[in-house]
Motif scaffolding. Structure first.
Motif, PDB file in Angstrom:
ATOM      1  N   SER A  65      -1.628   4.657  -2.972  1.00  0.00           N
ATOM      2  CA  SER A  65      -2.410   4.731  -1.732  1.00  0.00           C
ATOM      3  C   SER A  65      -2.095   6.002  -0.969  1.00  0.00           C
ATOM      4  N   LYS A  73       3.717  -3.714  -6.487  1.00  0.00           N
ATOM      5  CA  LYS A  73       3.372  -3.550  -5.073  1.00  0.00           C
ATOM      6  C   LYS A  73       3.843  -2.192  -4.564  1.00  0.00           C
ATOM      7  N   VAL A  92       1.511   0.450  -5.869  1.00  0.00           N
ATOM      8  CA  VAL A  92       0.240   0.466  -5.143  1.00  0.00           C
ATOM      9  C   VAL A  92       0.372   1.259  -3.845  1.00  0.00           C
ATOM     10  N   TRP A  93       1.497   1.084  -3.147  1.00  0.00           N
ATOM     11  CA  TRP A  93       1.736   1.861  -1.934  1.00  0.00           C
ATOM     12  C   TRP A  93       1.809   3.348  -2.257  1.00  0.00           C
ATOM     13  N   SER A 112      -3.771  -5.163  -3.318  1.00  0.00           N
ATOM     14  CA  SER A 112      -2.748  -5.631  -2.382  1.00  0.00           C
ATOM     15  C   SER A 112      -3.003  -7.076  -1.979  1.00  0.00           C
ATOM     16  N   TRP A 155      -6.697  -1.671  -1.938  1.00  0.00           N
ATOM     17  CA  TRP A 155      -6.675  -2.704  -0.894  1.00  0.00           C
ATOM     18  C   TRP A 155      -6.906  -4.085  -1.506  1.00  0.00           C
ATOM     19  N   LYS A 184      -0.568 -10.248  -2.898  1.00  0.00           N
ATOM     20  CA  LYS A 184      -0.073 -11.103  -1.820  1.00  0.00           C
ATOM     21  C   LYS A 184      -0.353 -12.571  -2.127  1.00  0.00           C
TER      22      LYS A 184
END
Length: 259
Positions: free
Chosen positions: A189, A182, A185-186, A156, A153, A160
């Motif tokens: 997760s 990015k 990271v998703w 992220s 988190w 951003k």
């Protein structure tokens, strides 16, 4: 599956060497190399873990417990180093150090006492019915997954903010954007959430604690290795950033206002 894990460990060592000696993004890649080294260590022990192995080398029993507490901080510090943010290293590893300190009484047991802790009837050889297995192992395992999610988190948010700075100052961000990171990271997760609920289900619905599903662990290793290969092929972000900045006399938003 053991063969795959052995190959994963060997592949990890190759990646560690390549990351450590890569010239671009040197600081970030060396942090990532440490992460891959820990992951390869876990892969190797997952493959060789057996009662007979630990009876030969009882000093290694439960040696990798708590290593998941390194995953979140290392991937976070890698991203911070990649985008040139400052960070304090020691603070992020306090949970890992606390876990290892709590394990010292077990590590100080005699070889015979450690061997008695082995559970030949369980899918996890090093998890039995002692205090460490009933309370300590579930706590550090669940906390480790929650810690990873917290750091993802934070990553992220950092990415951003990084994007906002890019689009504010530069019109051409093709060489310095981190969209691949990015997306990674998703993916991390999703795997972490699935693994967390898998372990939670095992703790609530089973009388024995088992390792995370083999396929989930395999997918995690593949994703981390893919990130590593991508990291090796990345140009030096700081150099590109400075070059782009030199070619921009004024910020992009000022140019837009002038037009």
């Amino acid at each position: 599956m053991n063969t795959v894990l052995y190959l994963g460990a060997v592949q990890g060592i190759i990646l560690v060497i390549a990351l450590f000696f890569s010239r671009a993004n040197r600081k970030a890649n060396r942090i990532l190399a440490l992460f891959v080294l820990v992951l390869s260590f876990n892969c190797l022990f997952e493959a060789i873990e057996s009662t007979s192995f630990y009876k030969r080398f009882p000093i290694l029993i439960r040696i990798r417990w708590g290593n998941t507490l390194l995953f979140g901080p290392l991937i976070f510090l890698y991203v911070r180093a990649l985008i040139n943010h400052r960070f304090k290293i020691v603070l992020h590893f306090i949970p890992f150090f606390i876990a290892k300190l709590a394990l010292i009484p077990f590590y100080m047991l005699s070889a015979e006492e450690k061997i008695l802790s082995l559970n030949t009837a369980n899918t996890s050889t090093t998890v039995s019915d002692d205090w460490y297995s009933i309370y300590f192992f579930p706590i550090i395992s669940l906390f480790g997954f929650l810690q990873i999610l917290f750091y993802l988190w934070q990553i992220s948010k950092d990415l951003k903010m990084y994007d906002q700075q890019l689009f504010r100052w530069f019109s051409n961000v093709e060489n310095i954007h981190l969209n691949w990171l990015k997306h990674s990271v998703w993916g991390l997760s999703v795997l972490t959430i699935v693994s967390f609920f898998y372990l939670l289900g095992e703790l609530l619905l089973s009388s024995h604690i088992r390792h995370m599903g083999a396929y989930g662990g395999f997918a995690l290793v593949l994703l981390i290795y893919a990130i590593s290969y991508k990291a090796i092929s990345q140009p030096d972000i700081l150099s590109l950033f400075q070059n782009e900045k030199k070619t921009s006399d004024t910020p992009k938003h000022m140019n837009d206002q002038a037009n």
